[in-house]
Motif scaffolding. Structure first.
Motif, PDB file in Angstrom:
ATOM      1  N   LYS A  32       0.751  -1.517  -0.132  1.00 37.30           N
ATOM      2  CA  LYS A  32      -0.047   0.161   0.007  1.00 37.30           C
ATOM      3  C   LYS A  32       0.818   1.584   0.206  1.00 37.30           C
ATOM      4  O   LYS A  32       1.485   1.396   0.650  1.00 37.30           O
ATOM      5  N   THR A  33       1.091   2.068  -0.417  1.00 37.11           N
ATOM      6  CA  THR A  33       1.417   3.321  -1.148  1.00 37.11           C
ATOM      7  C   THR A  33       0.153   4.336   0.102  1.00 37.11           C
ATOM      8  O   THR A  33      -0.755   4.589  -0.222  1.00 37.11           O
ATOM      9  N   TYR A  34       1.020   5.303   0.979  1.00 37.33           N
ATOM     10  CA  TYR A  34       0.408   5.972   2.041  1.00 37.33           C
ATOM     11  C   TYR A  34       0.444   7.395   1.355  1.00 37.33           C
ATOM     12  O   TYR A  34       1.500   7.578   1.212  1.00 37.33           O
ATOM     13  N   LYS A  35      -0.148   7.715   1.371  1.00 36.15           N
ATOM     14  CA  LYS A  35      -1.077   9.659   1.038  1.00 36.15           C
ATOM     15  C   LYS A  35       0.155  10.549   1.231  1.00 36.15           C
ATOM     16  O   LYS A  35       0.777  11.306   0.634  1.00 36.15           O
ATOM     17  N   ASN A  36       0.444  10.696   2.625  1.00 38.60           N
ATOM     18  CA  ASN A  36       1.965  11.056   3.371  1.00 38.60           C
ATOM     19  C   ASN A  36       1.842  10.927   5.075  1.00 38.60           C
ATOM     20  O   ASN A  36       1.018   9.523   5.312  1.00 38.60           O
ATOM     21  N   CYS A  37       2.769  10.852   5.646  1.00 34.80           N
ATOM     22  CA  CYS A  37       3.565  10.122   7.005  1.00 34.80           C
ATOM     23  C   CYS A  37       2.424  10.328   7.860  1.00 34.80           C
ATOM     24  O   CYS A  37       1.774   8.928   8.104  1.00 34.80           O
ATOM     25  N   THR A  38       1.533  11.392   8.106  1.00 35.73           N
ATOM     26  CA  THR A  38       0.264  11.384   9.205  1.00 35.73           C
ATOM     27  C   THR A  38      -0.510  10.074   8.766  1.00 35.73           C
ATOM     28  O   THR A  38      -0.595   9.273   9.490  1.00 35.73           O
ATOM     29  N   ALA A  39      -0.402   9.521   7.401  1.00 37.72           N
ATOM     30  CA  ALA A  39      -1.378   8.322   7.508  1.00 37.72           C
ATOM     31  C   ALA A  39      -0.708   7.407   7.585  1.00 37.72           C
ATOM     32  O   ALA A  39      -1.391   5.776   7.681  1.00 37.72           O
ATOM     33  N   LEU A  40       0.272   7.039   6.607  1.00 43.43           N
ATOM     34  CA  LEU A  40       1.410   5.921   7.489  1.00 43.43           C
ATOM     35  C   LEU A  40       1.293   5.778   8.593  1.00 43.43           C
ATOM     36  O   LEU A  40       1.415   4.984   9.417  1.00 43.43           O
ATOM     37  N   LYS A  78       8.689   5.260  -0.680  1.00 41.11           N
ATOM     38  CA  LYS A  78      10.214   6.218  -0.508  1.00 41.11           C
ATOM     39  C   LYS A  78       9.867   7.148  -0.718  1.00 41.11           C
ATOM     40  O   LYS A  78      11.159   8.408   0.114  1.00 41.11           O
ATOM     41  N   LYS A  79       8.691   8.015  -1.648  1.00 46.00           N
ATOM     42  CA  LYS A  79       8.646   9.249  -1.500  1.00 46.00           C
ATOM     43  C   LYS A  79       8.731   9.902   0.097  1.00 46.00           C
ATOM     44  O   LYS A  79       9.315  11.432   0.098  1.00 46.00           O
ATOM     45  N   SER A  80       8.537   9.500   0.572  1.00 49.40           N
ATOM     46  CA  SER A  80       7.802   9.838   2.152  1.00 49.40           C
ATOM     47  C   SER A  80       9.671   9.922   2.956  1.00 49.40           C
ATOM     48  O   SER A  80       9.376  10.583   4.609  1.00 49.40           O
ATOM     49  N   ASP A  81      10.863   9.487   2.589  1.00 47.32           N
ATOM     50  CA  ASP A  81      11.823   9.697   2.813  1.00 47.32           C
ATOM     51  C   ASP A  81      12.628  10.576   2.683  1.00 47.32           C
ATOM     52  O   ASP A  81      13.304  10.785   1.597  1.00 47.32           O
ATOM     53  N   ARG A  82      12.392  11.653   2.964  1.00 49.26           N
ATOM     54  CA  ARG A  82      12.912  12.776   3.747  1.00 49.26           C
ATOM     55  C   ARG A  82      14.815  12.937   3.446  1.00 49.26           C
ATOM     56  O   ARG A  82      15.167  13.123   2.611  1.00 49.26           O
ATOM     57  N   ASP A  83      15.223  12.034   4.693  1.00 47.14           N
ATOM     58  CA  ASP A  83      16.827  12.055   4.276  1.00 47.14           C
ATOM     59  C   ASP A  83      17.485  10.794   4.108  1.00 47.14           C
ATOM     60  O   ASP A  83      18.486  11.092   4.079  1.00 47.14           O
ATOM     61  N   ALA A  88      10.431   5.294   5.947  1.00 50.88           N
ATOM     62  CA  ALA A  88      10.384   6.511   5.441  1.00 50.88           C
ATOM     63  C   ALA A  88       9.518   6.801   6.788  1.00 50.88           C
ATOM     64  O   ALA A  88       8.983   5.938   7.181  1.00 50.88           O
ATOM     65  N   CYS A  89       8.876   8.138   7.109  1.00 45.75           N
ATOM     66  CA  CYS A  89       8.604   8.618   8.133  1.00 45.75           C
ATOM     67  C   CYS A  89       8.766   7.888   9.468  1.00 45.75           C
ATOM     68  O   CYS A  89       8.017   8.255  10.273  1.00 45.75           O
TER      69      CYS A  89
END
Length: 92
Positions: A32-40, A78-83, A88-89
């Motif tokens: 599953k791909t989550y919309k953002n870190c809050t959802a994940l 992976k898009k949510s892995d800022r560093d 991720a998140c």
């Protein structure tokens, strides 16, 4: 049915090919791909990371080590892995 290959695949169950049973794990399903870190983070409180990942920290912060390890989940988010540390998140 004989030795013919079973033409369906059941997620989280057993798929039978001839006389051999093969376990199919939910990880084999599309992650599953989550919309953002809050959802994940609602599902995975401390984030998701690929196998072997280590949290990148600065200062006196302790690294997060209790994240969910799943290469498929990480790749989908992976898009949510800022560093770019392989998690991720991440969150304590």
């Amino acid at each position: 049915m004989g030795n013919k290959l079973l033409r369906g695949l059941l997620i989280g169950a057993l798929a039978v090919t001839g006389t051999t049973a093969v376990a199919v794990t939910p990880a084999a399903a599309k992650a599953k791909t989550y919309k953002n870190c809050t959802a994940l983070n609602k599902v995975y409180k401390h984030g998701v990371g690929k196998k072997g990942a280590k949290d990148k920290v600065s200062g006196k912060s302790k690294p997060v080590t209790n994240f969910k390890v799943s290469n498929a989940l990480y790749k989908a988010n992976k898009k949510s892995d800022r560093d770019k540390d392989g998690i991720a998140c991440e969150k304590r």
